[in-house]
Design a protein around this motif. Structure first.
Motif, PDB file in Angstrom:
ATOM      1  N   ARG A   1       0.833  -1.210   0.000  1.00  0.00           N
ATOM      2  CA  ARG A   1       0.000   0.000   0.000  1.00  0.00           C
ATOM      3  C   ARG A   1       0.863   1.255   0.000  1.00  0.00           C
ATOM      4  N   CYS A   2       1.769   1.344   0.958  1.00  0.00           N
ATOM      5  CA  CYS A   2       2.543   2.573   1.140  1.00  0.00           C
ATOM      6  C   CYS A   2       3.772   2.235   1.972  1.00  0.00           C
ATOM      7  N   ARG A   3       4.947   2.390   1.387  1.00  0.00           N
ATOM      8  CA  ARG A   3       6.166   1.980   2.103  1.00  0.00           C
ATOM      9  C   ARG A   3       6.470   2.887   3.296  1.00  0.00           C
ATOM     10  N   LYS A   4       5.989   4.131   3.229  1.00  0.00           N
ATOM     11  CA  LYS A   4       6.182   4.986   4.397  1.00  0.00           C
ATOM     12  C   LYS A   4       5.366   4.423   5.573  1.00  0.00           C
ATOM     13  N   GLN A   5       4.138   3.997   5.262  1.00  0.00           N
ATOM     14  CA  GLN A   5       3.316   3.405   6.319  1.00  0.00           C
ATOM     15  C   GLN A   5       4.006   2.163   6.885  1.00  0.00           C
ATOM     16  N   TYR A   6       4.566   1.352   5.997  1.00  0.00           N
ATOM     17  CA  TYR A   6       5.272   0.135   6.442  1.00  0.00           C
ATOM     18  C   TYR A   6       6.422   0.517   7.374  1.00  0.00           C
TER      19      TYR A   6
ATOM     20  N   THR B   1       9.373   5.634   0.365  1.00  0.00           N
ATOM     21  CA  THR B   1       8.608   6.784  -0.119  1.00  0.00           C
ATOM     22  C   THR B   1       7.112   6.571   0.134  1.00  0.00           C
ATOM     23  N   ALA B   2       6.422   7.642   0.525  1.00  0.00           N
ATOM     24  CA  ALA B   2       4.973   7.572   0.726  1.00  0.00           C
ATOM     25  C   ALA B   2       4.261   7.482  -0.623  1.00  0.00           C
ATOM     26  N   THR B   3       3.234   6.661  -0.712  1.00  0.00           N
ATOM     27  CA  THR B   3       2.391   6.618  -1.906  1.00  0.00           C
ATOM     28  C   THR B   3       0.949   6.756  -1.433  1.00  0.00           C
ATOM     29  N   ARG B   4       0.439   7.973  -1.453  1.00  0.00           N
ATOM     30  CA  ARG B   4      -0.881   8.215  -0.887  1.00  0.00           C
ATOM     31  C   ARG B   4      -1.978   7.565  -1.724  1.00  0.00           C
ATOM     32  N   GLY B   5      -3.130   7.339  -1.072  1.00  0.00           N
ATOM     33  CA  GLY B   5      -4.271   6.775  -1.779  1.00  0.00           C
ATOM     34  C   GLY B   5      -5.504   6.883  -0.900  1.00  0.00           C
ATOM     35  N   ARG B   6      -6.597   6.266  -1.355  1.00  0.00           N
ATOM     36  CA  ARG B   6      -7.848   6.365  -0.581  1.00  0.00           C
ATOM     37  C   ARG B   6      -7.699   5.760   0.809  1.00  0.00           C
ATOM     38  N   TYR B   7      -6.757   4.792   0.917  1.00  0.00           N
ATOM     39  CA  TYR B   7      -6.554   4.113   2.202  1.00  0.00           C
ATOM     40  C   TYR B   7      -5.976   5.038   3.267  1.00  0.00           C
ATOM     41  N   CYS B   8      -5.481   6.250   2.873  1.00  0.00           N
ATOM     42  CA  CYS B   8      -4.915   7.171   3.885  1.00  0.00           C
ATOM     43  C   CYS B   8      -5.938   7.459   4.982  1.00  0.00           C
ATOM     44  N   GLY B   9      -7.219   7.493   4.618  1.00  0.00           N
ATOM     45  CA  GLY B   9      -8.265   7.780   5.606  1.00  0.00           C
ATOM     46  C   GLY B   9      -8.341   6.724   6.696  1.00  0.00           C
ATOM     47  N   PHE B  10      -7.796   5.542   6.423  1.00  0.00           N
ATOM     48  CA  PHE B  10      -7.831   4.469   7.422  1.00  0.00           C
ATOM     49  C   PHE B  10      -6.461   4.262   8.066  1.00  0.00           C
ATOM     50  N   CYS B  11      -5.505   5.160   7.759  1.00  0.00           N
ATOM     51  CA  CYS B  11      -4.140   4.980   8.251  1.00  0.00           C
ATOM     52  C   CYS B  11      -3.979   5.692   9.588  1.00  0.00           C
ATOM     53  N   ARG B  12      -3.511   4.967  10.592  1.00  0.00           N
ATOM     54  CA  ARG B  12      -3.374   5.567  11.929  1.00  0.00           C
ATOM     55  C   ARG B  12      -2.311   6.669  11.967  1.00  0.00           C
ATOM     56  N   TRP B  13      -1.419   6.705  10.954  1.00  0.00           N
ATOM     57  CA  TRP B  13      -0.349   7.698  10.945  1.00  0.00           C
ATOM     58  C   TRP B  13      -0.746   8.966  10.203  1.00  0.00           C
ATOM     59  N   GLN B  14      -1.940   9.008   9.646  1.00  0.00           N
ATOM     60  CA  GLN B  14      -2.332  10.128   8.788  1.00  0.00           C
ATOM     61  C   GLN B  14      -2.242  11.500   9.457  1.00  0.00           C
ATOM     62  N   PRO B  15      -2.654  11.669  10.738  1.00  0.00           N
ATOM     63  CA  PRO B  15      -2.590  13.026  11.320  1.00  0.00           C
ATOM     64  C   PRO B  15      -1.200  13.635  11.259  1.00  0.00           C
ATOM     65  N   ALA B  16      -0.159  12.810  11.224  1.00  0.00           N
ATOM     66  CA  ALA B  16       1.210  13.364  11.201  1.00  0.00           C
ATOM     67  C   ALA B  16       1.885  13.112   9.857  1.00  0.00           C
ATOM     68  N   CYS B  17       1.068  12.949   8.801  1.00  0.00           N
ATOM     69  CA  CYS B  17       1.660  12.588   7.507  1.00  0.00           C
ATOM     70  C   CYS B  17       1.310  13.627   6.442  1.00  0.00           C
ATOM     71  N   PRO B  18       2.208  14.583   6.159  1.00  0.00           N
ATOM     72  CA  PRO B  18       1.887  15.621   5.160  1.00  0.00           C
ATOM     73  C   PRO B  18       1.647  15.044   3.769  1.00  0.00           C
ATOM     74  N   GLU B  19       2.280  13.917   3.450  1.00  0.00           N
ATOM     75  CA  GLU B  19       2.112  13.345   2.098  1.00  0.00           C
ATOM     76  C   GLU B  19       0.705  12.802   1.856  1.00  0.00           C
ATOM     77  N   SER B  20      -0.115  12.728   2.916  1.00  0.00           N
ATOM     78  CA  SER B  20      -1.454  12.162   2.717  1.00  0.00           C
ATOM     79  C   SER B  20      -2.399  13.159   2.051  1.00  0.00           C
ATOM     80  N   GLU B  21      -2.008  14.436   1.963  1.00  0.00           N
ATOM     81  CA  GLU B  21      -2.851  15.444   1.304  1.00  0.00           C
ATOM     82  C   GLU B  21      -2.961  15.143  -0.186  1.00  0.00           C
TER      83      GLU B  21
HETATM   84  S1  SF4 Z   1      -1.310   8.558   5.598  1.00  0.00           S
HETATM   85 FE1  SF4 Z   1       0.847   8.713   4.917  1.00  0.00          FE
HETATM   86  S2  SF4 Z   1       1.817   6.897   5.720  1.00  0.00           S
HETATM   87 FE2  SF4 Z   1      -0.364   6.527   5.827  1.00  0.00          FE
HETATM   88  S3  SF4 Z   1      -0.868   5.458   3.913  1.00  0.00           S
HETATM   89 FE3  SF4 Z   1      -1.183   7.661   3.551  1.00  0.00          FE
HETATM   90  S4  SF4 Z   1       0.740   8.425   2.686  1.00  0.00           S
HETATM   91 FE4  SF4 Z   1       1.162   6.416   3.626  1.00  0.00          FE
END
Ligand code: SF4
Length: 276
Positions: A24-29, A234-254
Protein backbone atom coordinates in the motif's frame (compact mmCIF):
# COMPACT_ATOMS: atom_id res chain seq x y z
CA UNK A 1 30.84 -18.44 8.27
CA UNK A 2 28.27 -16.19 6.57
CA UNK A 3 25.97 -19.20 6.07
CA UNK A 4 26.23 -20.01 9.79
CA UNK A 5 25.42 -16.40 10.71
CA UNK A 6 22.35 -16.54 8.41
CA UNK A 7 21.17 -19.73 10.09
CA UNK A 8 21.47 -18.14 13.54
CA UNK A 9 19.54 -15.01 12.54
CA UNK A 10 15.90 -14.97 13.66
CA UNK A 11 13.34 -15.78 10.99
CA UNK A 12 11.76 -12.73 9.36
CA UNK A 13 8.20 -12.41 10.75
CA UNK A 14 5.64 -11.81 7.99
CA UNK A 15 1.87 -11.44 8.11
CA UNK A 16 -0.94 -10.59 5.69
CA UNK A 17 -1.16 -7.09 7.25
CA UNK A 18 2.57 -6.52 6.93
CA UNK A 19 2.59 -7.46 3.24
CA UNK A 20 -0.54 -5.35 2.64
CA UNK A 21 1.10 -2.35 4.33
CA UNK A 22 4.27 -2.72 2.23
CA UNK A 23 2.23 -2.91 -0.98
CA UNK A 24 0.00 0.00 0.00
CA UNK A 25 2.54 2.57 1.14
CA UNK A 26 6.17 1.98 2.10
CA UNK A 27 6.18 4.99 4.40
CA UNK A 28 3.32 3.41 6.32
CA UNK A 29 5.27 0.13 6.44
CA UNK A 30 8.33 1.97 7.79
CA UNK A 31 6.31 3.83 10.44
CA UNK A 32 4.46 0.70 11.50
CA UNK A 33 7.23 -1.90 11.54
CA UNK A 34 10.63 -0.21 11.46
CA UNK A 35 10.49 3.26 13.01
CA UNK A 36 10.12 2.11 16.61
CA UNK A 37 7.67 4.99 17.16
CA UNK A 38 4.78 4.41 19.51
CA UNK A 39 1.73 3.46 17.45
CA UNK A 40 -1.17 5.94 17.53
CA UNK A 41 -4.55 4.30 18.17
CA UNK A 42 -6.45 3.05 15.11
CA UNK A 43 -8.99 5.56 13.80
CA UNK A 44 -12.35 4.62 15.31
CA UNK A 45 -14.46 3.48 12.37
CA UNK A 46 -17.92 1.93 12.69
CA UNK A 47 -17.45 -0.79 10.01
CA UNK A 48 -14.32 -1.97 11.86
CA UNK A 49 -16.21 -2.16 15.17
CA UNK A 50 -19.10 -4.04 13.54
CA UNK A 51 -16.64 -6.48 11.91
CA UNK A 52 -14.79 -7.16 15.16
CA UNK A 53 -18.00 -7.56 17.17
CA UNK A 54 -19.54 -9.99 14.67
CA UNK A 55 -16.31 -12.03 14.48
CA UNK A 56 -16.22 -12.22 18.28
CA UNK A 57 -19.82 -13.42 18.35
CA UNK A 58 -19.18 -16.00 15.59
CA UNK A 59 -16.24 -17.44 17.53
CA UNK A 60 -18.46 -17.76 20.59
CA UNK A 61 -21.18 -19.37 18.49
CA UNK A 62 -18.71 -21.90 17.09
CA UNK A 63 -17.50 -22.74 20.62
CA UNK A 64 -20.84 -22.80 22.41
CA UNK A 65 -23.30 -23.76 19.66
CA UNK A 66 -25.67 -21.43 21.54
CA UNK A 67 -26.88 -18.27 19.70
CA UNK A 68 -27.99 -16.66 22.99
CA UNK A 69 -24.47 -16.90 24.47
CA UNK A 70 -22.96 -15.42 21.30
CA UNK A 71 -25.62 -12.69 20.99
CA UNK A 72 -24.94 -11.60 24.59
CA UNK A 73 -21.24 -11.36 23.78
CA UNK A 74 -21.98 -9.14 20.78
CA UNK A 75 -24.32 -6.97 22.86
CA UNK A 76 -21.68 -6.44 25.57
CA UNK A 77 -19.06 -5.59 22.94
CA UNK A 78 -21.23 -2.98 21.21
CA UNK A 79 -22.21 -1.37 24.54
CA UNK A 80 -18.60 -0.63 25.46
CA UNK A 81 -18.06 3.17 25.71
CA UNK A 82 -15.15 2.89 23.26
CA UNK A 83 -17.59 1.49 20.67
CA UNK A 84 -20.41 3.99 21.07
CA UNK A 85 -20.33 5.01 17.37
CA UNK A 86 -21.85 1.54 16.79
CA UNK A 87 -23.78 1.42 20.07
CA UNK A 88 -27.51 0.73 20.63
CA UNK A 89 -29.76 3.00 18.60
CA UNK A 90 -27.28 3.48 15.75
CA UNK A 91 -27.61 2.04 12.23
CA UNK A 92 -24.30 0.24 12.78
CA UNK A 93 -25.70 -1.58 15.80
CA UNK A 94 -28.67 -2.77 13.71
CA UNK A 95 -26.28 -3.88 10.99
CA UNK A 96 -24.17 -5.87 13.48
CA UNK A 97 -27.29 -7.69 14.72
CA UNK A 98 -28.40 -8.45 11.15
CA UNK A 99 -24.98 -9.81 10.22
CA UNK A 100 -24.92 -11.95 13.35
CA UNK A 101 -28.36 -13.44 12.54
CA UNK A 102 -27.03 -14.28 9.05
CA UNK A 103 -24.09 -15.90 10.85
CA UNK A 104 -26.42 -18.03 12.97
CA UNK A 105 -28.06 -19.30 9.75
CA UNK A 106 -24.65 -20.03 8.25
CA UNK A 107 -23.55 -21.85 11.42
CA UNK A 108 -26.73 -23.99 11.42
CA UNK A 109 -26.16 -24.93 7.77
CA UNK A 110 -22.74 -26.50 8.45
CA UNK A 111 -23.16 -30.15 9.36
CA UNK A 112 -19.86 -31.51 10.64
CA UNK A 113 -18.40 -34.06 13.04
CA UNK A 114 -16.04 -31.64 14.79
CA UNK A 115 -15.14 -27.95 14.63
CA UNK A 116 -12.61 -25.45 15.92
CA UNK A 117 -13.01 -21.70 16.26
CA UNK A 118 -10.31 -19.15 15.42
CA UNK A 119 -6.89 -20.71 14.91
CA UNK A 120 -4.07 -18.19 14.94
CA UNK A 121 -0.44 -19.27 14.74
CA UNK A 122 3.05 -18.60 13.47
CA UNK A 123 4.42 -21.01 10.86
CA UNK A 124 8.23 -21.14 10.99
CA UNK A 125 9.84 -21.95 7.62
CA UNK A 126 13.60 -22.06 8.35
CA UNK A 127 14.58 -23.00 4.78
CA UNK A 128 12.87 -19.82 3.54
CA UNK A 129 14.20 -17.71 6.48
CA UNK A 130 10.65 -16.58 7.26
CA UNK A 131 7.99 -17.12 9.92
CA UNK A 132 4.48 -16.64 8.57
CA UNK A 133 1.50 -15.49 10.64
CA UNK A 134 -1.58 -17.54 9.73
CA UNK A 135 -5.14 -17.43 11.05
CA UNK A 136 -8.61 -18.68 10.19
CA UNK A 137 -12.01 -18.03 11.79
CA UNK A 138 -13.33 -21.58 11.74
CA UNK A 139 -12.38 -25.15 10.81
CA UNK A 140 -14.90 -27.97 10.32
CA UNK A 141 -14.32 -31.67 9.87
CA UNK A 142 -17.26 -32.82 7.77
CA UNK A 143 -16.46 -36.56 7.89
CA UNK A 144 -15.10 -38.91 5.19
CA UNK A 145 -11.85 -36.93 5.03
CA UNK A 146 -13.72 -33.77 4.03
CA UNK A 147 -12.51 -30.50 5.58
CA UNK A 148 -13.77 -26.96 5.41
CA UNK A 149 -12.40 -23.66 6.64
CA UNK A 150 -14.34 -20.39 6.83
CA UNK A 151 -13.23 -16.78 6.86
CA UNK A 152 -16.23 -14.62 7.85
CA UNK A 153 -16.56 -11.37 5.89
CA UNK A 154 -18.70 -8.37 6.86
CA UNK A 155 -17.80 -5.70 4.27
CA UNK A 156 -20.14 -4.51 1.55
CA UNK A 157 -17.52 -5.39 -1.08
CA UNK A 158 -14.60 -7.82 -0.85
CA UNK A 159 -11.25 -7.51 -2.59
CA UNK A 160 -10.92 -10.90 -4.32
CA UNK A 161 -7.13 -10.90 -4.46
CA UNK A 162 -6.81 -10.07 -0.75
CA UNK A 163 -9.53 -12.60 0.09
CA UNK A 164 -7.68 -15.39 -1.74
CA UNK A 165 -4.45 -14.55 0.11
CA UNK A 166 -6.28 -14.67 3.43
CA UNK A 167 -7.81 -18.05 2.57
CA UNK A 168 -4.38 -19.43 1.62
CA UNK A 169 -3.01 -18.30 5.00
CA UNK A 170 -6.07 -19.73 6.76
CA UNK A 171 -5.44 -23.04 5.04
CA UNK A 172 -1.85 -22.93 6.28
CA UNK A 173 -3.11 -22.29 9.82
CA UNK A 174 -5.38 -25.32 9.58
CA UNK A 175 -2.67 -27.68 8.29
CA UNK A 176 -0.21 -26.53 10.96
CA UNK A 177 -2.45 -26.30 14.03
CA UNK A 178 -4.13 -29.65 13.29
CA UNK A 179 -0.85 -31.43 12.55
CA UNK A 180 -2.06 -34.74 13.92
CA UNK A 181 -4.76 -34.70 11.23
CA UNK A 182 -2.11 -34.20 8.57
CA UNK A 183 -1.00 -37.81 8.37
CA UNK A 184 -2.07 -40.70 6.13
CA UNK A 185 -5.07 -40.10 3.93
CA UNK A 186 -5.96 -36.87 5.75
CA UNK A 187 -2.73 -35.39 4.47
CA UNK A 188 -4.10 -35.83 0.94
CA UNK A 189 -7.43 -34.18 1.74
CA UNK A 190 -8.58 -31.30 -0.45
CA UNK A 191 -9.74 -28.51 1.86
CA UNK A 192 -12.73 -26.38 0.90
CA UNK A 193 -11.79 -22.82 1.89
CA UNK A 194 -14.68 -20.32 1.97
CA UNK A 195 -14.74 -16.57 2.35
CA UNK A 196 -18.35 -16.26 3.56
CA UNK A 197 -19.78 -12.76 3.39
CA UNK A 198 -22.52 -12.34 6.01
CA UNK A 199 -23.67 -9.06 4.48
CA UNK A 200 -24.12 -10.17 0.87
CA UNK A 201 -24.43 -13.94 1.33
CA UNK A 202 -21.68 -14.46 -1.26
CA UNK A 203 -19.24 -17.33 -0.83
CA UNK A 204 -15.86 -17.31 -2.55
CA UNK A 205 -14.54 -20.88 -2.59
CA UNK A 206 -11.00 -22.21 -3.06
CA UNK A 207 -10.10 -25.90 -3.11
CA UNK A 208 -6.66 -26.31 -1.54
CA UNK A 209 -4.21 -29.19 -1.20
CA UNK A 210 -1.14 -29.77 0.93
CA UNK A 211 0.99 -28.69 -2.08
CA UNK A 212 -0.89 -25.39 -2.11
CA UNK A 213 0.08 -24.83 1.54
CA UNK A 214 3.74 -25.44 0.64
CA UNK A 215 3.40 -22.99 -2.29
CA UNK A 216 1.98 -20.40 0.13
CA UNK A 217 5.04 -20.76 2.36
CA UNK A 218 7.36 -20.36 -0.63
CA UNK A 219 5.45 -17.28 -1.78
CA UNK A 220 5.88 -15.65 1.63
CA UNK A 221 9.59 -16.55 1.68
CA UNK A 222 9.98 -14.71 -1.65
CA UNK A 223 7.99 -11.72 -0.34
CA UNK A 224 10.20 -11.65 2.78
CA UNK A 225 13.34 -11.46 0.62
CA UNK A 226 11.83 -8.64 -1.44
CA UNK A 227 10.71 -6.63 1.60
CA UNK A 228 13.99 -7.11 3.48
CA UNK A 229 16.00 -5.92 0.46
CA UNK A 230 13.96 -2.70 0.13
CA UNK A 231 15.59 0.58 1.16
CA UNK A 232 13.10 3.09 -0.30
CA UNK A 233 10.25 4.09 2.00
CA UNK A 234 8.61 6.78 -0.12
CA UNK A 235 4.97 7.57 0.73
CA UNK A 236 2.39 6.62 -1.91
CA UNK A 237 -0.88 8.21 -0.89
CA UNK A 238 -4.27 6.78 -1.78
CA UNK A 239 -7.85 6.36 -0.58
CA UNK A 240 -6.55 4.11 2.20
CA UNK A 241 -4.91 7.17 3.88
CA UNK A 242 -8.26 7.78 5.61
CA UNK A 243 -7.83 4.47 7.42
CA UNK A 244 -4.14 4.98 8.25
CA UNK A 245 -3.37 5.57 11.93
CA UNK A 246 -0.35 7.70 10.95
CA UNK A 247 -2.33 10.13 8.79
CA UNK A 248 -2.59 13.03 11.32
CA UNK A 249 1.21 13.36 11.20
CA UNK A 250 1.66 12.59 7.51
CA UNK A 251 1.89 15.62 5.16
CA UNK A 252 2.11 13.34 2.10
CA UNK A 253 -1.45 12.16 2.72
CA UNK A 254 -2.85 15.44 1.30
CA UNK A 255 -4.30 14.91 -2.20
CA UNK A 256 -2.22 17.31 -4.36
CA UNK A 257 -1.03 17.39 -7.95
CA UNK A 258 2.70 16.99 -8.63
CA UNK A 259 4.25 20.50 -8.38
CA UNK A 260 5.19 20.69 -12.10
CA UNK A 261 1.55 20.00 -13.14
CA UNK A 262 0.11 22.99 -11.33
CA UNK A 263 0.48 25.37 -14.30
CA UNK A 264 -1.09 23.00 -16.81
CA UNK A 265 -4.12 24.75 -18.37
CA UNK A 266 -7.20 22.79 -19.45
CA UNK A 267 -7.75 22.48 -23.23
CA UNK A 268 -10.14 25.10 -24.59
CA UNK A 269 -12.23 22.55 -26.50
CA UNK A 270 -14.35 23.29 -29.57
CA UNK A 271 -17.18 25.76 -29.30
CA UNK A 272 -19.95 23.59 -30.81
CA UNK A 273 -22.50 26.43 -30.80
CA UNK A 274 -20.30 28.33 -33.32
CA UNK A 275 -20.92 25.61 -35.98
CA UNK A 276 -24.69 25.94 -35.89
S1 SF4 B 1 -1.31 8.56 5.60
FE1 SF4 B 1 0.85 8.71 4.92
S2 SF4 B 1 1.82 6.90 5.72
FE2 SF4 B 1 -0.36 6.53 5.83
S3 SF4 B 1 -0.87 5.46 3.91
FE3 SF4 B 1 -1.18 7.66 3.55
S4 SF4 B 1 0.74 8.43 2.69
FE4 SF4 B 1 1.16 6.42 3.63
Amino acid sequence: MLAMAMEDAPLFPLSFSKVASFRRCRKQYWLEYLSGQEKPPDPMNPPGIVGKGVHLAMHNLCDSDDPEVARDELDRYLRMPAHDVAGPGTEWHDLALRLFEAGVEAHDSIQGEDRWSEKDTWVPYPAGRVSVSARIDRIDYLGDNRWQIVDWKTNRVDNDEATDSQLDLGHLAMRVTLKHYGRGEKREAVVRAIAWNLRTGQQRVRLLTRDDAVATLKKYAALARRIQANEDFTATRGRYCGFCRWQPACPESEPTLPADWEDVEPDEGEDESAEE
